[in-house]
Design a protein around this motif. Structure first.
Motif, mmCIF file in Angstrom:
data_model
loop_
_atom_site.group_PDB
_atom_site.id
_atom_site.type_symbol
_atom_site.label_atom_id
_atom_site.label_comp_id
_atom_site.label_asym_id
_atom_site.label_seq_id
_atom_site.Cartn_x
_atom_site.Cartn_y
_atom_site.Cartn_z
ATOM 1 N N PRO A 1 -6.082 -6.956 -11.982
ATOM 2 C CA PRO A 1 -6.614 -7.684 -10.917
ATOM 3 C C PRO A 1 -5.125 -6.893 -9.733
ATOM 4 C CG PRO A 1 -6.662 -8.771 -11.678
ATOM 5 C CD PRO A 1 -6.218 -8.199 -12.538
ATOM 6 N N GLY A 2 -3.956 -6.876 -9.629
ATOM 7 C CA GLY A 2 -3.481 -6.448 -8.518
ATOM 8 C C GLY A 2 -2.691 -5.080 -9.074
ATOM 9 N N VAL A 3 -3.061 -3.682 -9.268
ATOM 10 C CA VAL A 3 -2.896 -2.645 -9.246
ATOM 11 C C VAL A 3 -4.162 -1.994 -9.369
ATOM 12 C CG1 VAL A 3 -1.747 -1.410 -10.707
ATOM 13 C CG2 VAL A 3 -1.485 -3.546 -10.501
ATOM 14 N N GLN A 4 -4.581 -1.209 -8.131
ATOM 15 C CA GLN A 4 -5.402 -0.827 -7.854
ATOM 16 C C GLN A 4 -5.412 0.721 -7.362
ATOM 17 O OE1 GLN A 4 -7.823 -2.770 -4.817
ATOM 18 N NE2 GLN A 4 -7.300 -5.119 -6.026
ATOM 19 N N ALA A 5 -6.162 1.780 -7.575
ATOM 20 C CA ALA A 5 -6.286 2.946 -7.456
ATOM 21 C C ALA A 5 -6.859 3.043 -6.327
ATOM 22 C CB ALA A 5 -6.435 4.280 -8.538
ATOM 23 N N LYS A 6 -6.875 3.300 -5.105
ATOM 24 C CA LYS A 6 -7.612 3.782 -3.763
ATOM 25 C C LYS A 6 -7.657 5.285 -3.843
ATOM 26 C CE LYS A 6 -8.644 -0.416 -2.628
ATOM 27 N NZ LYS A 6 -9.643 -1.831 -2.939
ATOM 28 N N GLY A 7 -8.484 6.520 -4.276
ATOM 29 C CA GLY A 7 -8.572 7.329 -4.296
ATOM 30 C C GLY A 7 -7.902 7.436 -4.937
ATOM 31 N N ASP A 8 -7.482 9.346 -5.021
ATOM 32 C CA ASP A 8 -6.157 9.819 -5.701
ATOM 33 C C ASP A 8 -4.821 9.354 -5.519
ATOM 34 O OD1 ASP A 8 -8.467 10.467 -7.979
ATOM 35 O OD2 ASP A 8 -8.472 12.474 -7.083
ATOM 36 N N ASP A 9 -4.796 9.177 -4.281
ATOM 37 C CA ASP A 9 -3.668 9.127 -3.379
ATOM 38 C C ASP A 9 -2.898 8.151 -2.887
ATOM 39 O OD1 ASP A 9 -5.005 8.838 -1.493
ATOM 40 O OD2 ASP A 9 -4.625 10.519 0.078
ATOM 41 N N THR A 10 -3.327 7.066 -3.138
ATOM 42 C CA THR A 10 -3.209 6.002 -3.046
ATOM 43 C C THR A 10 -3.146 4.453 -3.576
ATOM 44 O OG1 THR A 10 -3.999 6.184 -0.382
ATOM 45 C CG2 THR A 10 -3.413 3.851 -1.671
ATOM 46 N N LEU A 11 -2.208 4.141 -3.099
ATOM 47 C CA LEU A 11 -2.136 2.595 -4.824
ATOM 48 C C LEU A 11 -1.935 1.416 -3.941
ATOM 49 C CD1 LEU A 11 0.717 3.993 -6.970
ATOM 50 C CD2 LEU A 11 -1.420 3.266 -7.608
ATOM 51 N N VAL A 12 -1.943 0.160 -4.541
ATOM 52 C CA VAL A 12 -2.729 -1.466 -3.564
ATOM 53 C C VAL A 12 -1.932 -2.092 -5.290
ATOM 54 C CG1 VAL A 12 -3.945 -3.103 -2.626
ATOM 55 C CG2 VAL A 12 -4.532 -0.820 -2.181
ATOM 56 N N PHE A 13 -0.959 -2.666 -4.730
ATOM 57 C CA PHE A 13 -0.591 -3.360 -5.479
ATOM 58 C C PHE A 13 -0.619 -5.216 -4.855
ATOM 59 C CE2 PHE A 13 1.930 -0.404 -6.646
ATOM 60 C CZ PHE A 13 1.970 0.136 -8.382
ATOM 61 N N LYS A 14 -1.265 -5.821 -5.771
ATOM 62 C CA LYS A 14 -1.076 -7.216 -5.142
ATOM 63 C C LYS A 14 -0.184 -8.135 -5.793
ATOM 64 C CE LYS A 14 -5.958 -6.662 -2.976
ATOM 65 N NZ LYS A 14 -5.003 -6.681 -1.568
ATOM 66 N N LEU A 15 0.507 -8.993 -4.888
ATOM 67 C CA LEU A 15 1.094 -9.853 -5.888
ATOM 68 C C LEU A 15 1.446 -11.025 -5.752
ATOM 69 C CD1 LEU A 15 4.891 -8.288 -4.792
ATOM 70 C CD2 LEU A 15 3.446 -6.871 -5.896
ATOM 71 N N ARG A 16 1.341 -11.865 -7.570
ATOM 72 C CA ARG A 16 1.354 -13.698 -6.701
ATOM 73 C C ARG A 16 2.069 -14.092 -6.113
ATOM 74 N NH1 ARG A 16 2.863 -15.331 -12.676
ATOM 75 N NH2 ARG A 16 2.387 -17.329 -12.552
ATOM 76 N N THR B 1 0.978 -1.321 -0.216
ATOM 77 C CA THR B 1 -0.110 0.008 0.413
ATOM 78 C C THR B 1 1.171 1.096 0.159
ATOM 79 O OG1 THR B 1 -1.692 -1.101 1.268
ATOM 80 C CG2 THR B 1 -1.752 1.258 1.059
ATOM 81 N N ILE B 2 0.652 1.976 -1.089
ATOM 82 C CA ILE B 2 1.512 3.259 -1.248
ATOM 83 C C ILE B 2 1.162 4.480 -1.615
ATOM 84 C CG2 ILE B 2 3.638 4.223 -2.729
ATOM 85 C CD1 ILE B 2 4.370 1.090 -3.804
ATOM 86 N N LYS B 3 1.201 5.617 -0.490
ATOM 87 C CA LYS B 3 0.683 6.563 -0.199
ATOM 88 C C LYS B 3 1.861 7.629 -1.099
ATOM 89 C CE LYS B 3 -2.609 6.686 2.978
ATOM 90 N NZ LYS B 3 -4.284 7.311 2.234
ATOM 91 N N LEU B 4 0.726 8.296 -2.493
ATOM 92 C CA LEU B 4 1.221 9.395 -3.501
ATOM 93 C C LEU B 4 1.500 10.100 -2.401
ATOM 94 C CD1 LEU B 4 -0.729 8.960 -6.415
ATOM 95 C CD2 LEU B 4 1.169 7.687 -5.786
ATOM 96 N N ARG B 5 3.039 11.411 -2.813
ATOM 97 C CA ARG B 5 3.569 12.906 -2.246
ATOM 98 C C ARG B 5 2.507 13.767 -2.735
ATOM 99 N NH1 ARG B 5 8.712 13.605 -0.778
ATOM 100 N NH2 ARG B 5 9.323 11.725 -1.613
ATOM 101 N N GLU B 6 2.286 14.584 -1.998
ATOM 102 C CA GLU B 6 1.443 15.726 -1.924
ATOM 103 C C GLU B 6 2.254 16.989 -2.932
ATOM 104 O OE1 GLU B 6 -0.620 17.466 0.842
ATOM 105 O OE2 GLU B 6 -1.626 16.163 1.131
#
Length: 595
Positions: free
Chosen positions: A191-206, A114-119
């Protein structure tokens, strides 16, 4: 050519420093002791050929990496430095921080990031708008576009959940139609790359991947604005409409001739921990095919940096002897060059598809002459393994030893005869025209000739060598080339066994833009790659990379030639020059010009 690792062991770094140390020149070789940075002026870069690809989705050369860094930002990156060990750790770029299990950014099972983006990071659109999580999703989705897919695609398909299926569907789309390409991207999801709103990315790995953050430092994964949907990826039209979120923007591009980069008005220093911005403009002029002419201009001060021409061998000893502080030899543990065989061609009745023929040719090469050509033992050392010293999984081995590293033509001839190779075997050998590449090709031709094999040298110009010659499977099948001498700088350092083995030798990903140029495919090696990728820790992974290296050398898929550092020169007015090993050049965004 791209990122590095979070941590490298002391032993690894010791290996990396073994060839040249911090060698080169004398005094203040970085040009950093002349007071605080001065803004302004035009950085003048000159060189030979254009990039293979400008689009970050498919750009896969060291020159392209250095250029991409000025205008295309990734979630993570690495810091330029003249101390090799400082260039290794992963740093946050557009990401607000480096995720870990301790700070909750990586799940306990290692499969969710789970990765938050810089403002405050913005595109140079009119008006400027924020870089959002969806832009990074688009960047990942573009990697397997059918028009110009990423050379490092295997990294991501083998790691991110559901990306293999997404890419199989994408391969069926019309590669010449921008609307169709964009429609597929916008109607399908990985499926393994999702944007949760404008400031958060979620990667799901095999599966857990200890080098996943390294993969997110590579320019392949740069954010892509929605405007890119209007163009076929890396098409001539795309190249005239790049959009920037970095300190510079491309304001003029004449293919094969020149680039001009100027300030991106939307960029802010406080949003960028890895770059700076001091020079007013960057002028890149192409078409300079003589390294001696380039060096002369740098020494005279009519140009500042070389784009793709190395310091001429004839100048190295003079510059070292005079302790010229504009000159340095920078650590860049690499396989540069190596000789690759086209295993998919039909030359000589498909001779190069036979392991015994390739094994015989291992004894042909005179590495001592190659070392002299590139500048001597301070610049290069013989290489006999796929993984060079200074990279994870390296081990010392020499399966095809020859006396004094000078080749063994008698043994080569005997083994070729035993293998049933045609007596009149002639191999087409394209070579790059800049730098020492022609002399290297001529030396290899002479070595092969001593074995009774004729090499037909073919000059390859205009940035075609990688993108349009070696990375085109149709040209391999049609016998446009039989052998070639590319170079390979790891995409990152540290925990980087994958970056030496997977892109060059995983036969399952052979196709357009693949860097497995020769089409090598061995199920045993593919299985070892999978074992390394699923290993429980970096040490176990390194063991599998070693086994893969041994098997590839047993198959003689390529001939490793040299582990090579980079002699580099800057004009007298360049200050703050800090080196990026994966770009084999100084970071344009951090240097400045003396008045």
């Amino acid at each position: 050519m791209a990122g590095e690792a979070r941590r490298a062991t002391a032993g690894l770094l010791g290996l990396a420093m073994g060839l040249t140390g911090c060698g080169g020149g004398g005094g203040d070789s970085e040009g950093t002791n002349a007071g605080p940075p001065r803004d302004g002026g035009t950085l003048r870069i000159i060189g030979s050929s254009d990039v293979d690809h400008l689009d970050t989705a498919s750009a896969n050369s060291t020159g392209a990496h250095g250029l991409n860094r000025t205008y295309a930002r990734t979630l993570f990156g690495t810091r330029a430095s003249n101390e090799f060990k400082e260039t290794v750790p992963v740093q946050a770029d557009v990401a607000a921080r480096v995720p870990s299990k301790e700070n909750g950014g990586i799940s306990k099972d290692g499969r969710t990031y789970t990765i938050k983006l810089r403002e405050g990071v913005r595109w140079n659109t009119r008006p400027p708008r924020p870089v959002v999580a969806a832009d990074f999703v688009r960047g990942i989705e573009r990697l397997c576009n059918p028009a110009s897919p990423a050379g490092g695609l295997a990294y991501y398909v083998s790691t991110i959940r559901g990306m293999d299926g997404y890419c199989r569907g994408f391969a069926k789309v019309n590669a010449k139609d921008a609307d169709t390409i964009a429609a597929y991207q916008n109607k399908h999801a990985i499926p393994g790359v999702q944007a949760k709103g404008d400031d958060t990315l979620v990667f799901k790995l095999r599966r857990p991947a200890s080098d996943f953050l390294n993969l997110l430092t590579l320019q392949f994964t740069a954010a892509a604005p929605k405007e890119y949907d209007a163009y076929v990826p890396d098409s001539p039209e795309f190249r005239q409409h790049t959009i920037s979120n970095g300190p510079y923007q491309i304001t003029s591009y004449k293919p094969g001739l020149s680039y001009v980069l100027s300030h991106n008005p939307a960029w802010r220093q406080e949003t960028d921990p890895l770059r700076e911005r001091h020079v007013e403009k960057i002028q890149l002029t192409l078409g300079q095919d003589s390294p001696d002419t380039v060096q002369q201009q740098l020494e005279q001060g009519t140009a500042d940096l070389s784009w793709d021409q190395p310091v001429p061998v004839t100048a190295i000893s003079r510059l070292r002897g005079s302790q010229d502080d504009r000159f340095a030899i920078r650590d860049t543990p690499s396989s540069s060059p190596y000789l690759v065989f086209n295993t998919r061609g039909r030359t000589g009745g498909g001779a190069l598809a036979r392991r015994e023929v390739r094994q015989a040719l291992q004894y042909a090469v005179d590495r001592t002459t190659l070392i002299k050509i590139v500048g001597g033992p301070e610049v290069a050392e013989p290489l006999h393994t796929i993984i060079p010293p200074g990279n994870a999984g390296h081990f010392a081995s020499n399966r095809y030893a020859t006396p004094g590293e000078s080749g063994d033509p008698v043994r080569c001839r005997l083994l070729l005869a035993k293998a049933g190779a045609p007596k009149d075997l002639t191999l087409k050998f394209p070579y790059r025209v800049q730098g020492t590449h022609k002399r290297i090709a001529e030396s290899i031709k002479e070595s092969l000739g001593a074995c009774g094999v004729k090499a037909e040298l073919i000059p390859d110009t205009g940035g075609n060598y990688y993108g349009k010659t070696l990375a085109d499977p149709a040209k391999a099948r049609d016998g446009v080339w039989d052998i070639a001498a590319p170079g390979w700088t790891p995409d990152w350092y540290g925990n980087n066994g994958r970056s030496l083995i997977q892109p060059l030798f995983d036969g399952r990903t052979y196709g357009p833009n693949s860097t497995n140029f020769g089409g090598y495919d061995n199920p045993q090696v593919n299985a070892l790659i999978d074992s390394a990728l699923t290993a429980s820790d970096q040490g176990r992974a390194a063991g599998y990379w070693q086994l893969a290296d041994q098997k590839i050398m047993e198959d003689a898929a390529v001939i490793p030639l040299l582990n090579r550092a980079l002699p580099i020169f800057r004009s007298a007015r360049v200050r703050g020059a800090r080196y990026l090993p994966t770009a084999t050049g100084y970071d344009y965004t951090r240097l400045w010009l003396a008045s």
